[in-house]
Design a protein around this motif. Sequence first.
Motif, PDB file in Angstrom:
ATOM      1  N   SER A 115      -4.023   2.712 -10.336  1.00  0.00           N
ATOM      2  CA  SER A 115      -4.575   1.797  -9.330  1.00  0.00           C
ATOM      3  C   SER A 115      -4.949   0.457  -9.970  1.00  0.00           C
ATOM      4  O   SER A 115      -4.713  -0.608  -9.399  1.00  0.00           O
ATOM      5  CB  SER A 115      -5.802   2.427  -8.662  1.00  0.00           C
ATOM      6  OG  SER A 115      -5.444   3.578  -7.923  1.00  0.00           O
TER       7      SER A 115
ATOM      8  N   HIS B 190       1.546   6.917  -6.996  1.00  0.00           N
ATOM      9  CA  HIS B 190       0.635   8.025  -7.295  1.00  0.00           C
ATOM     10  C   HIS B 190       1.340   9.375  -7.137  1.00  0.00           C
ATOM     11  O   HIS B 190       1.137  10.289  -7.950  1.00  0.00           O
ATOM     12  CB  HIS B 190      -0.593   7.960  -6.390  1.00  0.00           C
ATOM     13  CG  HIS B 190      -1.477   6.776  -6.661  1.00  0.00           C
ATOM     14  ND1 HIS B 190      -1.840   6.397  -7.926  1.00  0.00           N
ATOM     15  CD2 HIS B 190      -2.070   5.882  -5.803  1.00  0.00           C
ATOM     16  CE1 HIS B 190      -2.621   5.319  -7.864  1.00  0.00           C
ATOM     17  NE2 HIS B 190      -2.766   4.996  -6.587  1.00  0.00           N
TER      18      HIS B 190
ATOM     19  N   THR C 202      -5.736  -7.819  -4.325  1.00  0.00           N
ATOM     20  CA  THR C 202      -4.727  -6.867  -3.844  1.00  0.00           C
ATOM     21  C   THR C 202      -4.835  -6.736  -2.335  1.00  0.00           C
ATOM     22  O   THR C 202      -5.919  -6.479  -1.804  1.00  0.00           O
ATOM     23  CB  THR C 202      -4.946  -5.486  -4.491  1.00  0.00           C
ATOM     24  OG1 THR C 202      -4.886  -5.650  -5.908  1.00  0.00           O
ATOM     25  CG2 THR C 202      -3.889  -4.503  -4.040  1.00  0.00           C
TER      26      THR C 202
ATOM     27  N   GLU D 198       0.837  -1.206   0.000  1.00  0.00           N
ATOM     28  CA  GLU D 198       0.000   0.000   0.000  1.00  0.00           C
ATOM     29  C   GLU D 198       0.871   1.254   0.000  1.00  0.00           C
ATOM     30  O   GLU D 198       0.558   2.239  -0.691  1.00  0.00           O
ATOM     31  CB  GLU D 198      -0.934   0.010   1.208  1.00  0.00           C
ATOM     32  CG  GLU D 198      -1.842   1.229   1.291  1.00  0.00           C
ATOM     33  CD  GLU D 198      -2.698   1.447   0.048  1.00  0.00           C
ATOM     34  OE1 GLU D 198      -3.008   2.619  -0.259  1.00  0.00           O
ATOM     35  OE2 GLU D 198      -3.050   0.453  -0.634  1.00  0.00           O
TER      36      GLU D 198
ATOM     37  N   HIS E  29      -4.528   8.533 -11.890  1.00  0.00           N
ATOM     38  CA  HIS E  29      -4.583   7.854 -10.589  1.00  0.00           C
ATOM     39  C   HIS E  29      -5.416   6.579 -10.689  1.00  0.00           C
ATOM     40  O   HIS E  29      -4.999   5.509 -10.206  1.00  0.00           O
ATOM     41  CB  HIS E  29      -5.183   8.808  -9.554  1.00  0.00           C
ATOM     42  CG  HIS E  29      -5.141   8.300  -8.144  1.00  0.00           C
ATOM     43  ND1 HIS E  29      -5.955   7.286  -7.680  1.00  0.00           N
ATOM     44  CD2 HIS E  29      -4.371   8.669  -7.078  1.00  0.00           C
ATOM     45  CE1 HIS E  29      -5.707   7.058  -6.411  1.00  0.00           C
ATOM     46  NE2 HIS E  29      -4.744   7.878  -6.016  1.00  0.00           N
TER      47      HIS E  29
ATOM     48  N   ARG F  41       2.033   1.761  -3.515  1.00  0.00           N
ATOM     49  CA  ARG F  41       0.997   2.309  -4.395  1.00  0.00           C
ATOM     50  C   ARG F  41       0.836   3.813  -4.192  1.00  0.00           C
ATOM     51  O   ARG F  41       0.679   4.575  -5.159  1.00  0.00           O
ATOM     52  CB  ARG F  41      -0.335   1.580  -4.175  1.00  0.00           C
ATOM     53  CG  ARG F  41      -0.371   0.195  -4.826  1.00  0.00           C
ATOM     54  CD  ARG F  41      -1.762  -0.400  -4.768  1.00  0.00           C
ATOM     55  NE  ARG F  41      -2.046  -0.978  -3.456  1.00  0.00           N
ATOM     56  CZ  ARG F  41      -1.717  -2.218  -3.096  1.00  0.00           C
ATOM     57  NH1 ARG F  41      -1.098  -3.021  -3.938  1.00  0.00           N
ATOM     58  NH2 ARG F  41      -2.016  -2.672  -1.893  1.00  0.00           N
ATOM     59  N   GLN F  42       0.873   4.256  -2.952  1.00  0.00           N
ATOM     60  CA  GLN F  42       0.745   5.686  -2.674  1.00  0.00           C
ATOM     61  C   GLN F  42       1.932   6.460  -3.247  1.00  0.00           C
ATOM     62  O   GLN F  42       1.768   7.575  -3.775  1.00  0.00           O
ATOM     63  CB  GLN F  42       0.641   5.923  -1.160  1.00  0.00           C
ATOM     64  CG  GLN F  42      -0.645   5.395  -0.541  1.00  0.00           C
ATOM     65  CD  GLN F  42      -1.887   5.980  -1.207  1.00  0.00           C
ATOM     66  OE1 GLN F  42      -1.963   7.176  -1.470  1.00  0.00           O
ATOM     67  NE2 GLN F  42      -2.866   5.121  -1.486  1.00  0.00           N
TER      68      GLN F  42
ATOM     69  N   SER G  48      -3.162  -3.422  -9.498  1.00  0.00           N
ATOM     70  CA  SER G  48      -4.018  -4.432  -8.881  1.00  0.00           C
ATOM     71  C   SER G  48      -3.552  -5.827  -9.276  1.00  0.00           C
ATOM     72  O   SER G  48      -3.228  -6.085 -10.432  1.00  0.00           O
ATOM     73  CB  SER G  48      -5.471  -4.233  -9.317  1.00  0.00           C
ATOM     74  OG  SER G  48      -6.257  -5.319  -8.899  1.00  0.00           O
TER      75      SER G  48
END
Length: 256
Positions: free
Chosen positions: A243, A131, A255, A124, A239, A127-128, A247
């Motif tokens: 995402s 972005h 995920t 996680e 974004h 992923r942030q 996944s």
Amino acid sequence: MSKSRSGPGTSRVGAAGGSRVMARGAARGQERASKETPAQQDTRSKLVDAAMRVFAREGFAAASTRMIAAESGVNLQAITYYFGGKAELYRGVVQHIADSMSAFVGPAAAAIEARLNAGAVTPEDARQMVHLALANIARALLIEASDDWARIILREQMQPGPEFEILFSSGMGRMLAMLVRLTAIALQSDPAEAETRARALAMLGQVLVFRMARAAALRTLGWDKIGPGEFAILERAIHANASAILSREVHGEKTP
């Protein structure tokens, strides 16, 4: 018009040798520039700015030092004095683009790299950070970068030579390497796998299309420009797509 392969994109000593020669030349140029007076630095900047416009508009082969001197309002002999010739001036333009791009994305890249190097990054978290990276790249390319930058970068992509190495070894390669690393963490996959790298490239590619295919994008969207409001829409789309790319459900895995 495309850049001639007899121009700066070709080296008799090969790409690697050409890159080493250019690195030494760039170092000498930077040392010389650091000793210039403010008036001399202003003249150098005028030449680079004018050369960027001319090379972007005409291509390397068709551009001439006379065109560049006329565009800049600077004496023709100044090109020889400050750069040596057309090829060296072109490299100066590419270096300027690379330095400017690095300045735009550098702070975010440094923060993400520091977080990665600290360890214990969860999927996680990764992923942030993807972005964040994409948002900064998008802003640099879609808001800060000029059309002249885009034309020159696109030519170097299509006909890569030693000057492409200047671009790739600066912000471009750094951000790609970081995206691959983050993608691997997010997907819990091997960063060396083609699947992992392809997804990282796909995420970057969705940003590039709005810059490199700008006319088609604007016409499709019914816009005449990309301002703050338009950028916010693109940022949300980027974004959402990122995402989806990050996944693991496409492989039948949920995920985490």
